[in-house]
Design a protein around this motif. Structure first.
Motif, PDB file in Angstrom:
ATOM      1  N   ALA A 203       0.832  -1.205   0.000  1.00 56.15           N
ATOM      2  CA  ALA A 203       0.000   0.000   0.000  1.00 56.15           C
ATOM      3  C   ALA A 203       0.866   1.255   0.000  1.00 56.15           C
ATOM      4  O   ALA A 203       0.439   2.319  -0.461  1.00 56.15           O
ATOM      5  N   LEU A 204       2.106   1.142   0.495  1.00 57.77           N
ATOM      6  CA  LEU A 204       3.000   2.305   0.548  1.00 57.77           C
ATOM      7  C   LEU A 204       3.558   2.672  -0.821  1.00 57.77           C
ATOM      8  O   LEU A 204       4.151   3.738  -0.982  1.00 57.77           O
ATOM      9  N   ASP A 205       3.400   1.785  -1.819  1.00 56.07           N
ATOM     10  CA  ASP A 205       3.861   2.131  -3.165  1.00 56.07           C
ATOM     11  C   ASP A 205       3.153   3.373  -3.683  1.00 56.07           C
ATOM     12  O   ASP A 205       3.710   4.147  -4.471  1.00 56.07           O
ATOM     13  N   VAL A 206       1.911   3.559  -3.243  1.00 60.59           N
ATOM     14  CA  VAL A 206       1.162   4.753  -3.649  1.00 60.59           C
ATOM     15  C   VAL A 206       1.847   6.008  -3.122  1.00 60.59           C
ATOM     16  O   VAL A 206       1.848   7.055  -3.775  1.00 60.59           O
ATOM     17  N   LEU A 207       2.473   5.898  -1.934  1.00 60.97           N
ATOM     18  CA  LEU A 207       3.102   7.059  -1.305  1.00 60.97           C
ATOM     19  C   LEU A 207       4.533   7.284  -1.778  1.00 60.97           C
ATOM     20  O   LEU A 207       5.177   8.236  -1.348  1.00 60.97           O
ATOM     21  N   ARG A 208       5.038   6.404  -2.641  1.00 63.23           N
ATOM     22  CA  ARG A 208       6.389   6.602  -3.185  1.00 63.23           C
ATOM     23  C   ARG A 208       6.390   7.644  -4.305  1.00 63.23           C
ATOM     24  O   ARG A 208       7.444   8.081  -4.746  1.00 63.23           O
ATOM     25  N   GLY A 209       5.201   7.997  -4.787  1.00 64.08           N
ATOM     26  CA  GLY A 209       5.133   8.919  -5.911  1.00 64.08           C
ATOM     27  C   GLY A 209       4.997   8.200  -7.230  1.00 64.08           C
ATOM     28  O   GLY A 209       5.076   8.826  -8.288  1.00 64.08           O
ATOM     29  N   HIS A 210       4.792   6.847  -7.190  1.00 67.38           N
ATOM     30  CA  HIS A 210       4.615   6.098  -8.431  1.00 67.38           C
ATOM     31  C   HIS A 210       3.221   6.347  -8.998  1.00 67.38           C
ATOM     32  O   HIS A 210       2.343   6.901  -8.337  1.00 67.38           O
ATOM     33  N   GLU A 211       3.010   5.878 -10.209  1.00 66.20           N
ATOM     34  CA  GLU A 211       1.682   5.988 -10.803  1.00 66.20           C
ATOM     35  C   GLU A 211       0.705   5.123 -10.005  1.00 66.20           C
ATOM     36  O   GLU A 211       0.978   3.964  -9.697  1.00 66.20           O
ATOM     37  N   GLN A 212      -0.444   5.684  -9.691  1.00 68.53           N
ATOM     38  CA  GLN A 212      -1.424   4.961  -8.899  1.00 68.53           C
ATOM     39  C   GLN A 212      -2.162   3.952  -9.763  1.00 68.53           C
ATOM     40  O   GLN A 212      -2.494   4.212 -10.910  1.00 68.53           O
ATOM     41  N   SER A 213      -2.402   2.775  -9.183  1.00 73.48           N
ATOM     42  CA  SER A 213      -3.144   1.728  -9.881  1.00 73.48           C
ATOM     43  C   SER A 213      -4.557   1.666  -9.319  1.00 73.48           C
ATOM     44  O   SER A 213      -4.922   2.398  -8.397  1.00 73.48           O
ATOM     45  N   SER A 214      -5.358   0.776  -9.871  1.00 76.97           N
ATOM     46  CA  SER A 214      -6.736   0.621  -9.401  1.00 76.97           C
ATOM     47  C   SER A 214      -6.810  -0.209  -8.123  1.00 76.97           C
ATOM     48  O   SER A 214      -7.881  -0.344  -7.534  1.00 76.97           O
ATOM     49  N   MET A 215      -5.677  -0.772  -7.681  1.00 83.13           N
ATOM     50  CA  MET A 215      -5.653  -1.584  -6.461  1.00 83.13           C
ATOM     51  C   MET A 215      -5.923  -0.723  -5.240  1.00 83.13           C
ATOM     52  O   MET A 215      -5.394   0.376  -5.121  1.00 83.13           O
ATOM     53  N   ARG A 216      -6.783  -1.214  -4.334  1.00 80.55           N
ATOM     54  CA  ARG A 216      -7.072  -0.516  -3.087  1.00 80.55           C
ATOM     55  C   ARG A 216      -6.768  -1.448  -1.925  1.00 80.55           C
ATOM     56  O   ARG A 216      -7.045  -2.644  -1.985  1.00 80.55           O
ATOM     57  N   TYR A 217      -6.217  -0.902  -0.880  1.00 78.85           N
ATOM     58  CA  TYR A 217      -5.849  -1.692   0.290  1.00 78.85           C
ATOM     59  C   TYR A 217      -6.653  -1.218   1.492  1.00 78.85           C
ATOM     60  O   TYR A 217      -6.921  -0.025   1.643  1.00 78.85           O
ATOM     61  N   GLN A 218      -7.018  -2.165   2.344  1.00 76.08           N
ATOM     62  CA  GLN A 218      -7.755  -1.836   3.552  1.00 76.08           C
ATOM     63  C   GLN A 218      -7.027  -2.444   4.747  1.00 76.08           C
ATOM     64  O   GLN A 218      -6.554  -3.576   4.692  1.00 76.08           O
ATOM     65  N   SER A 219      -6.965  -1.692   5.830  1.00 72.80           N
ATOM     66  CA  SER A 219      -6.221  -2.171   6.999  1.00 72.80           C
ATOM     67  C   SER A 219      -7.034  -3.188   7.788  1.00 72.80           C
ATOM     68  O   SER A 219      -8.248  -3.277   7.658  1.00 72.80           O
ATOM     69  N   VAL A 220      -6.333  -3.942   8.623  1.00 71.06           N
ATOM     70  CA  VAL A 220      -6.940  -4.934   9.498  1.00 71.06           C
ATOM     71  C   VAL A 220      -6.685  -4.507  10.938  1.00 71.06           C
ATOM     72  O   VAL A 220      -5.593  -4.047  11.271  1.00 71.06           O
ATOM     73  N   THR A 221      -7.687  -4.652  11.787  1.00 72.13           N
ATOM     74  CA  THR A 221      -7.532  -4.310  13.199  1.00 72.13           C
ATOM     75  C   THR A 221      -7.039  -5.518  13.978  1.00 72.13           C
ATOM     76  O   THR A 221      -7.647  -6.596  13.915  1.00 72.13           O
ATOM     77  N   LEU A 222      -5.928  -5.345  14.676  1.00 73.13           N
ATOM     78  CA  LEU A 222      -5.390  -6.395  15.547  1.00 73.13           C
ATOM     79  C   LEU A 222      -5.709  -6.046  16.997  1.00 73.13           C
ATOM     80  O   LEU A 222      -5.537  -4.898  17.415  1.00 73.13           O
ATOM     81  N   PHE A 223      -6.158  -7.054  17.757  1.00 71.72           N
ATOM     82  CA  PHE A 223      -6.326  -6.892  19.196  1.00 71.72           C
ATOM     83  C   PHE A 223      -5.122  -7.518  19.892  1.00 71.72           C
ATOM     84  O   PHE A 223      -4.867  -8.718  19.740  1.00 71.72           O
ATOM     85  N   LEU A 224      -4.377  -6.690  20.617  1.00 72.76           N
ATOM     86  CA  LEU A 224      -3.262  -7.197  21.411  1.00 72.76           C
ATOM     87  C   LEU A 224      -3.723  -7.274  22.857  1.00 72.76           C
ATOM     88  O   LEU A 224      -4.113  -6.265  23.448  1.00 72.76           O
ATOM     89  N   ARG A 225      -3.706  -8.459  23.429  1.00 72.27           N
ATOM     90  CA  ARG A 225      -4.113  -8.610  24.836  1.00 72.27           C
ATOM     91  C   ARG A 225      -2.846  -8.693  25.697  1.00 72.27           C
ATOM     92  O   ARG A 225      -2.391  -7.710  26.246  1.00 72.27           O
ATOM     93  N   GLU A 226      -2.280  -9.900  25.796  1.00 73.70           N
ATOM     94  CA  GLU A 226      -1.058 -10.059  26.580  1.00 73.70           C
ATOM     95  C   GLU A 226       0.180  -9.615  25.805  1.00 73.70           C
ATOM     96  O   GLU A 226       1.293  -9.667  26.303  1.00 73.70           O
ATOM     97  N   LEU A 227      -0.021  -9.146  24.545  1.00 69.68           N
ATOM     98  CA  LEU A 227       1.108  -8.702  23.707  1.00 69.68           C
ATOM     99  C   LEU A 227       1.208  -7.182  23.640  1.00 69.68           C
ATOM    100  O   LEU A 227       1.803  -6.638  22.714  1.00 69.68           O
ATOM    101  N   CYS A 228       0.620  -6.480  24.618  1.00 69.34           N
ATOM    102  CA  CYS A 228       0.644  -5.015  24.608  1.00 69.34           C
ATOM    103  C   CYS A 228       2.087  -4.489  24.519  1.00 69.34           C
ATOM    104  O   CYS A 228       2.996  -5.047  25.129  1.00 69.34           O
TER     105      CYS A 228
END
Length: 649
Positions: A203-228
């Motif tokens: 997803a960071l390729d978009v922020l490199r200044g390259h030509e943007q493609s039609s690909m879209r990325y969505q983040s995932v939420t992680l729950f950290l319990r004992e791994l805080c």
């Protein structure tokens, strides 16, 4: 039986006994948590049915391990304060998962559909995270009826993947024996939770200044319990976790309960055969390999021979920018003074070689911003700006003349390499305000247009080169300042015009001498390999750097405003970078000479020169053939002697 045998063979029982000794020295808890390492391959070899249960029904497998641990604790009288199986909270920690698609979650194409609660492996970049917030992982309840046995005997509720906090703690639970209302014994809560947003690194390729493609990325939420606090913003991780649907009426949120977290390390690359041949062919001279590498760099943007000093500096910054094994960050910041818009294109192209490259937009968020967490906690969610997203790589700031004064002051403050984020307590449901600090671990590249006036009075003194809209104090914050002069006027313009037309008409075909052709992938592999080299200073190189540093301190008075206290660090960094680019492990005298010439050229743009050197000392002549390389070697040898005389004088 198979669980017991596995725990015995893997050392799990021994670790259980050690943990119990620790719990015996503490106060009574409602729930006692035990983390048990599980190697799925070993479990499958011991008992395929148990292995299948571990991989495909982890909740059932956890219950089996919980029963065995409880029986072991009671049989061996390890903890007298444990009376019920529900007081034993077992967390299975997977060492790894089978390398098959069924156990891999690709963050760029994962389905958000109902799927079994099986553990999966994923890789991604942390783009935001919350603070560690209060969360009930386990709680104890007592019956309100004094005549009921459960008024002293307790109910235990423990969090399960996919459950909300209301499933663990509520005020409407009823007793299983007499149906009376249960009340929580709040002294026995187990607290701690942190949320992290993970996204596919592409997803960071978009922020490199390259030509943007039609690909879209969505983040995932992680729950950290004992791994805080096991993850940091801007870092790349490999995570094992269990996907779950969190029901918060009227919404259902798709998230992942993290099971184990490991920092991801880039794989070491081998140098291409072309560069290996060049290294052998230039072994007679310590100057030539890096010269040809820079001379042939960026041919998709600029022709050979144009802006060689800038190309070399970009490559030096790329190979020096890294985080070592001790989490120490090494960087080399660049500020380019020019009037040519081609320079920004060349720097954007160079970002593709970086471990991670972010091109910051002047109107975007540079550092970090806050929002309210949407998963029920209501706490502050810290979103990474360009600087934190570029961790371990390069942040290209672009033309500084488009930045407001407050932004330029913020860039100047990055000399401390620390970013502070203020979190107002009232706004985000906390009792007190809080200030968090994040390390800034990226190199900065920037451009200033020397045709734009900075507003200060013109000065004809030597070393007072026009820095455009950038004040001298800000320029000093950069490790290296490069001035790209148009030395040959119309010839350079003609060469660039011919180069551009050739690429437009005959795209993909080489137009330069075939013996010096290198692809972008060749350069990527070269930079990645050079970054990982461990180098050490030779006595001769150390003598030149130390001698030049001491001589410069004597010659340059404090009135010139040159900060010589950091000069030795910058010189060593430059010398190490040139050594790595030449694929050596020992910094030679010649590497130190290149470092001194680059640093002196940089300082003399802002202050009077202490060492009288030509305008472009690192590339004093054209490198179109072997003759040019020989002339450059001779010129650098003369400058080497000049530096020695300066030191001795």
């Amino acid at each position: 039986e198979s669980v017991l045998v596995y725990l015995d063979r893997s050392g799990g029982l021994k670790k259980l006994c050690e943990n119990c000794k620790h719990f015996n020295t503490q106060q009574t808890e409602a729930v006692y948590r035990f983390c048990i390492g599980v190697n799925p391959a070993d479990v499958l070899e011991l008992d395929p049915v148990l292995g299948d249960c571990v991989l495909h029904d982890p909740l059932k497998a956890t219950a089996l391990f919980q029963s065995v641990c409880f029986l072991a604790i009671k049989t061996l009288s390890l903890i007298e304060k444990i009376h019920m199986e529900s007081q034993v909270n077992v967390i299975l920690k997977f060492t790894h998962l089978p390398p098959f698609p069924e156990y891999t979650l690709d963050l760029s194409s994962f389905p958000r559909l109902c799927r079994p609660l099986r553990p999966v492996s994923m890789e991604g970049l942390v783009i935001s995270m919350t603070r560690v917030t209060k969360y009930t992982q386990g709680a104890r309840f007592l019956c309100t009826d004094d005549d009921c046995p459960c008024s002293t005997f307790h109910h235990i509720r423990v969090h399960a993947p996919g459950a909300t906090e209301s499933a663990t703690v509520r005020n409407d639970f009823s007793c299983m024996m007499c149906s009376s209302q249960l009340k929580e014994d709040v002294k026995f809560r187990v607290l701690g939770k942190q949320l992290v947003e993970l996204i596919h690194v592409k997803a960071l390729d978009v922020l490199r200044g390259h030509e943007q493609s039609s690909m879209r990325y969505q983040s995932v939420t992680l729950f950290l319990r004992e791994l805080c606090n096991s993850m940091r913003i801007g870092r790349y991780y490999r995570v094992l976790g269990i996907p779950a649907h969190v029901h918060q009426w009227p919404n259902i949120t798709w998230s992942v309960e993290a099971n184990s977290v490991q920092p991801w390390e880039p794989v070491d690359c081998k140098v291409s055969a072309r560069f290996q041949e060049l290294l052998k062919g230039t072994a007679s001279s310590p100057w030539r390999f890096s010269a040809i590498v820079a001379h042939c760099f960026g041919l998709d943007v600029a022709p050979q021979g144009l802006y060689n000093t800038l190309k070399l500096s970009l490559l030096l910054s790329l190979v020096q920018t890294r985080i070592d094994e001790k989490d120490t960050f090494h960087n080399l910041d660049l500020l380019v003074v020019t009037t040519d818009t081609l320079i920004l294109d060349l720097m954007t192209y160079s970002l593709s070689l970086a471990y991670r490259g972010i091109r910051h937009q002047a109107t975007g968020e540079m550092f970090a911003c806050l929002s309210r967490d949407e998963h029920g906690a209501g706490t502050a969610n810290i979103h990474a700006g360009s600087v934190l997203l570029a961790t371990g790589g390069v942040c290209l700031l672009g033309d500084l003349s488009y930045y407001r004064k407050d932004k330029l002051d913020s860039i100047k403050s990055m000399e401390t390499r620390t970013l502070s984020v203020f979190i107002p307590g009232k706004k985000y449901g906390e009792d007190a305000d809080q200030q968090l600090s994040f390390p800034v671990q990226c190199s900065f590249w920037a451009v200033t247009d020397s045709s734009r006036r900075s507003g200060r009075a013109d000065c004809g003194a030597l070393g007072a080169a026009e820095m455009g809209a950038v004040p001298t104090q800000l320029a000093d914050a950069f490790g290296l300042v490069i001035e790209c002069r148009d030395r040959v006027g119309e010839q350079a313009l003609l060469a660039q015009t011919v180069h551009t037309l050739q690429h437009a008409v005959q795209s993909g075909k080489p137009h330069d001498p075939p013996c010096w052709e290198f692809s972008t992938q060749d350069y990527q592999e070269l930079v990645a390999h050079a970054q990982g080299l461990q180098v050490e200073l030779s006595p001769a190189a150390e003598k030149i750097i130390h001698g030049y540093y001491m001589a410069s301190r004597r010659v340059r008075s404090q009135g010139q405003g040159v900060n010589m206290s950091v000069a030795s660090i910058k010189l060593i960094s430059l010398a190490e970078a040139h050594c790595k680019l030449c694929l050596r492990t020992q910094v030679l005298e010649q590497d130190a000479v290149i470092a001194v010439l680059l640093y002196e050229s940089s300082v003399s743009l802002k202050h009077a020169s202490a060492l009288i050197i030509p305008p472009d000392p690192v590339f004093p002549c054209d490198l179109g053939d072997v003759d040019g390389l020989c002339k450059r070697d001779a010129a650098l040898d003369e400058l080497h002697q000049l530096i020695l005389r300066f030191i001795y004088t």
